[in-house]
Design a protein around this motif. Structure first.
Motif: not given
Length: 457
Positions: A26-36, A108-115
């Protein structure tokens, strides 16, 4: 989405890129993810999604260890669990890259500030969005942050008087950025506004080829007049253009008299742009205030806008070896660097901007060009831009061109531009930690130009 995403896996053969399936993803292009993978915990950006091959592709940004994100290190893995990035990881990314200029919220989820990264304004920036996208308002948000939180002087070429109130604050504006803006030295130069410092150029200080462009002189076809112009100051000891005409008329040289006729026929001596006893814009900029706004729109003729721009650009280029950093912001850039402009002065301005785009970076002359369509700006300038800010753009031709010029911006994110709401933008390139969709913050200063409302009965 979280439960589905947590069950997803990815793999990386080279430690730089990764792939994962589209099925159940369900991730959209542009998402940041954690890979572990159980050994390393890494941050990655998803850049493309191909339903035909069933593959999502991305790139590894860096590895997290001991509470720090190292963007210089990434690792290959056979299989790793994929989960959404959290706000703590975003803070680590901002800290690792030096992203300190808060310009809006991440869409893009989870949101937060854009810097944005202040130190990466040492690259040229291209900013575009169609009419009504909020382009000029949003540009003001970024400029407020640059002026408030860096020591980088800014010169704004402002054809529509949109930034003439940059030295004021909106009622109720508070916080560190507002406090910093109150302390900044912001000069506004205007052509014909009572009480404002005048926006002027000094003709005799301009390089000979720029003088010739203003007078529409060709060095070969008009060689006698050009030669008279070349020796004007040393022959007659004039200090200003206002002193030229009677001196030329009284000369016995036919070339001098023809030059006088040219000045009269072009009406140059009636232009309000000439400095006379006032200071020229170049003299103000040389003092390096935090921001200098050049209100180009108030002149009685468009050619005078070009004269001011040419005099400033020439002076900065001629003194480039001083290596004094400066951000040159050119709003509605098609007024100064359109491939369609063909008057001698317009061509001279455009050629100087092409030169600055190609060679100015190493001298500390950095461009930020804002326009409605990329096709309105000379391609030799766009191709030198390493930062992109894209707002709503509906033209498929323009979007295709942007994807070609700015390969560092995921095509899938550029393709979302027609559906951006007012004030939404895609930031990509060196001045952002990763390509980001942003809802811009509110301005701290008033916008000088606003839309005219439709009269209602």
């Amino acid at each position: 989405m979280d439960a589905t995403a947590a069950a997803l896996t990815a793999h990386s053969d080279d430690g730089r890129s990764l792939t994962m399936p589209t099925e159940g993803n369900a991730f959209v292009v542009g998402s940041l993810v954690i890979v572990d993978d159980g050994v390393h915990r890494q941050v990655a950006l998803l850049e493309s999604r191909d339903e035909t091959t069933g593959t999502v592709r991305g790139r590894l940004i860096g590895a997290i260890a001991d509470g720090v994100l190292d963007t210089r290190t990434s690792h290959a893995f056979g299989e790793a669990a994929v989960s959404p990035v959290d706000l703590d990881a975003l803070d680590l990314l901002h800290a690792a890259t030096g992203a300190a200029l808060e310009v809006g919220g991440d869409l893009t989820p989870p949101g937060g500030p854009a810097r944005l990264l202040p130190h990466r304004f040492n690259r040229h920036t291209f900013w575009c969005g169609q009419s009504g996208s909020g382009k000029t308002y949003a540009l003001g948000v970024v400029l407020e942050q640059v002026i408030a939180h860096t020591a980088l002087p800014v010169v704004i070429f402002d054809p529509n008087s949109d930034f003439v109130r940059l030295g004021e604050l909106n009622p109720g504006a508070t916080g560190p950025s507002a406090d910093a803006l109150r302390e900044r030295d912001i000069r506004v130069l205007r052509p014909n506004t009572a009480g404002a410092e005048p926006l002027r150029a000094r003709f005799l200080d301009m390089p000979i080829m720029s003088k010739a462009a203003v007078l529409e002189l060709d060095p070969v076809a008009d060689r006698e007049e050009f030669n008279a112009l070349l020796h004007l100051r040393e022959l007659f000891e004039v200090t200003d253009i206002a002193n030229i005409l009677p001196t030329l008329h009284n000369s016995d040289e036919p070339a001098h008299q023809r030059l006088a006729l040219r000045l009269e026929n072009l009406g140059l001596l009636g232009w309000e742009v000439w400095a006379g006893l006032n200071r020229a814009a170049t003299e103000v900029i040389d003092e390096r205030p935090d921001a200098t706004v050049l209100d180009l729109g108030g002149f009685s003729t468009p050619e005078q806008q070009l004269v001011v721009a040419l005099s400033v650009l020439d002076e900065l280029w001629n003194r480039r070896e001083e290596r004094r950093p400066l951000l040159l912001v050119i709003d509605e850039a098609h007024n100064l660097c359109s491939p369609q402009l063909d008057s001698p002065t317009a061509v001279a301005v455009r050629e100087r901007l092409i030169q600055i785009a190609a060679e100015g970076r190493k001298f500390g002359l950095w461009l930020l060009l804002s326009t409605q369509r990329p096709s309105k700006v000379h391609p030799g300038i766009i191709s030198q831009c390493d930062n992109l800010a894209l707002m709503k753009m509906s033209s498929p031709v323009d979007l295709e061109g942007l994807a070609t010029y700015f390969g560092y911006a995921p095509t899938a994110l550029i393709a979302r531009s027609p559906w951006f709401r007012q004030g939404e933008a895609l930031f990509a390139g060196g001045f952002v930690p990763a390509p980001t969709l942003v809802k811009m913050n509110a301005r701290l200063t008033p916008e000088g130009g606003t839309d005219v409302s439709v009269p209602m009965r």
